[in-house]
Design a protein around this motif. Structure first.
Motif, short mmCIF file in Angstrom:
data_model
loop_
_atom_site.label_atom_id
_atom_site.label_comp_id
_atom_site.label_asym_id
_atom_site.label_seq_id
_atom_site.Cartn_x
_atom_site.Cartn_y
_atom_site.Cartn_z
N LYS A 1 1.24 -1.10 0.36
CA LYS A 1 -0.05 -0.12 0.07
C LYS A 1 0.71 1.23 0.01
CE LYS A 1 -3.15 -2.27 2.56
NZ LYS A 1 -2.68 -3.72 2.95
N MET A 2 0.71 2.34 -0.63
CA MET A 2 0.91 3.45 -0.78
C MET A 2 0.47 4.67 0.35
SD MET A 2 1.53 4.70 -4.74
CE MET A 2 -0.54 4.95 -5.96
N TRP A 3 0.88 6.23 -0.20
CA TRP A 3 -0.04 6.87 0.53
C TRP A 3 -1.67 7.35 -0.50
CZ3 TRP A 3 2.93 7.51 -3.40
CH2 TRP A 3 2.44 8.06 -4.87
N LYS B 1 5.65 16.55 4.76
CA LYS B 1 5.62 15.21 5.54
C LYS B 1 5.22 15.41 6.66
CE LYS B 1 8.24 10.72 5.05
NZ LYS B 1 10.19 10.19 4.62
N VAL B 2 4.94 13.83 6.97
CA VAL B 2 3.92 13.95 8.76
C VAL B 2 4.21 13.05 8.90
CG1 VAL B 2 2.83 15.73 8.65
CG2 VAL B 2 1.65 13.08 7.75
N ALA B 3 3.40 11.85 10.34
CA ALA B 3 4.32 10.29 10.65
C ALA B 3 2.95 9.64 10.01
CB ALA B 3 3.76 10.92 12.01
N ALA B 4 3.64 8.27 9.59
CA ALA B 4 2.87 7.30 8.68
C ALA B 4 1.16 7.50 9.57
CB ALA B 4 3.84 6.48 8.33
N PRO C 1 -2.88 1.67 7.22
CA PRO C 1 -1.79 0.59 6.20
C PRO C 1 -1.27 1.69 5.23
CG PRO C 1 -3.92 1.03 5.44
CD PRO C 1 -4.54 1.97 6.28
N PHE C 2 -1.21 3.60 5.79
CA PHE C 2 -0.02 4.48 4.49
C PHE C 2 1.75 4.78 4.95
CE2 PHE C 2 -4.39 5.10 4.18
CZ PHE C 2 -5.16 4.17 2.95
N GLU C 3 2.68 4.39 4.39
CA GLU C 3 3.45 4.47 5.14
C GLU C 3 4.47 6.04 4.45
OE1 GLU C 3 8.32 2.22 4.15
OE2 GLU C 3 6.65 1.57 2.76
N LEU C 4 3.88 6.68 3.40
CA LEU C 4 3.34 7.81 3.46
C LEU C 4 3.07 8.28 3.48
CD1 LEU C 4 6.25 7.76 0.46
CD2 LEU C 4 6.70 8.49 2.16
N CYS C 5 2.87 9.94 4.23
CA CYS C 5 1.64 11.24 4.67
C CYS C 5 2.22 12.05 4.51
CB CYS C 5 1.15 10.26 6.15
SG CYS C 5 0.56 8.65 6.43
#
Length: 289
Positions: A17-19, A259-262, A265-269
């Motif tokens: 999963k991605m953002w 960028k913020v904390a993930a 189920p996403f790794e990039l937020c």
């Protein structure tokens, strides 16, 4: 032909999963077969559900919503037994405006309805799908166009309402009156693929791989990158061998300012308040396949 895809996936692998990006208007122009026509295409509006489901629905069952599912091979509704007959309705259209209400009988498979809907309008390549049954009852082409709405905050459709046309064109997006049909703007069609046996959904092969802001992403895996189109998955899915180099390259191109904390189920937020809005969505690196 396909103007933009909604999500990407490769079946038979474990998807990563991605953002979750902001939804924008997406156009899908899909043709399953060709046929002699004598009737008029049917038009219906499309609305998008809450963020928890992000499902697209159309008021096809006496004004009640059916979920539009590109991967489902049939119309489904709660009932007893295996199949039933349902009455569905939409408006005939000239490609620009609704003309008159049309009702028709369709065969539906008995199944539980998704939350917030009374059933599913399956759009996949099947003789039991909604487009196929529109084609057979209305004597129109077995094809359809989806103009999927945004959430009402970004994209073209600021009111959060899109449209679907079943049965061929023309299909016009906006004034002026002498504008060309959207189908004439797609000079180079992208072939639809069916690379996985028994899967009735719609896929294309990204033969040129993935590029972010013009820079090609090096992928170590073998085989063609297959992109699946979906109206029910609210985020993209990639093969694991594609996912890791892709998000590494995107993270590098994006930078750390928003960028913020993930959030699983996403790794990039990213913080949307720190992203510049455009009429196409937020100003982020361009991803091409």
């Amino acid at each position: 032909s396909i103007l933009l895809s909604l999500s990407s996936a490769s079946p038979n692998t474990s998807p990563a999963k991605m953002w979750q990006s902001k939804p924008v208007l997406v156009l899908l122009l899909l043709a399953a077969t060709t046929a002699a026509t004598s009737g008029k295409p049917l038009l219906t509006k499309i609305t998008k559900g809450a963020a928890s489901t992000a499902l697209y629905t159309a008021p096809l069952s006496a004004g009640r919503p059916l979920v539009l599912d590109l991967s489902a091979p049939a119309i489904t509704t709660p009932c007893s037994g295996q199949t039933t007959t349902v009455t569905l309705s939409a408006n005939s259209t000239d490609g620009s405006n609704p003309l008159s209400p049309v009702s028709f009988a369709a065969t539906a498979t008995c199944a539980a309805a998704p939350s917030g809907a009374v059933g599913v309008a399956g759009l996949a390549r099947s003789s039991a799908s909604f487009p196929a049954q529109v084609a057979s009852t209305q004597k129109v082409a077995n094809s359809f166009a989806l103009c999927l709405p945004s959430d009402g905050r970004t994209g073209f459709s600021g009111n959060g309402v899109g449209a679907a046309i079943f049965g061929g064109g023309p299909f016009f997006l906006a004034p002026p009156a002498d504008r060309p049909s959207i189908t004439t703007l797609l000079s180079d069609g992208v072939p639809l693929r069916q690379p996985f046996a028994g899967n009735p959904g719609y896929f294309v092969t990204a033969t040129n791989g993935i590029a972010i802001d013009g820079t090609r992403v090096a992928v170590s895996g073998s085989g063609a990158l297959v992109v699946g189109l979906s109206t029910t998955i609210p985020y993209a899915q990639l093969r694991s061998d594609v996912y890791r180099p892709f998000i590494t390259a995107f993270d590098r191109a994006m930078g750390s300012s928003a960028k913020v904390a993930a959030v699983k189920p996403f790794e990039l937020c990213y913080d949307s308040s720190k992203l510049a809005p455009t009429r196409f969505g937020y100003l982020v690196p361009n991803v091409w396949t």
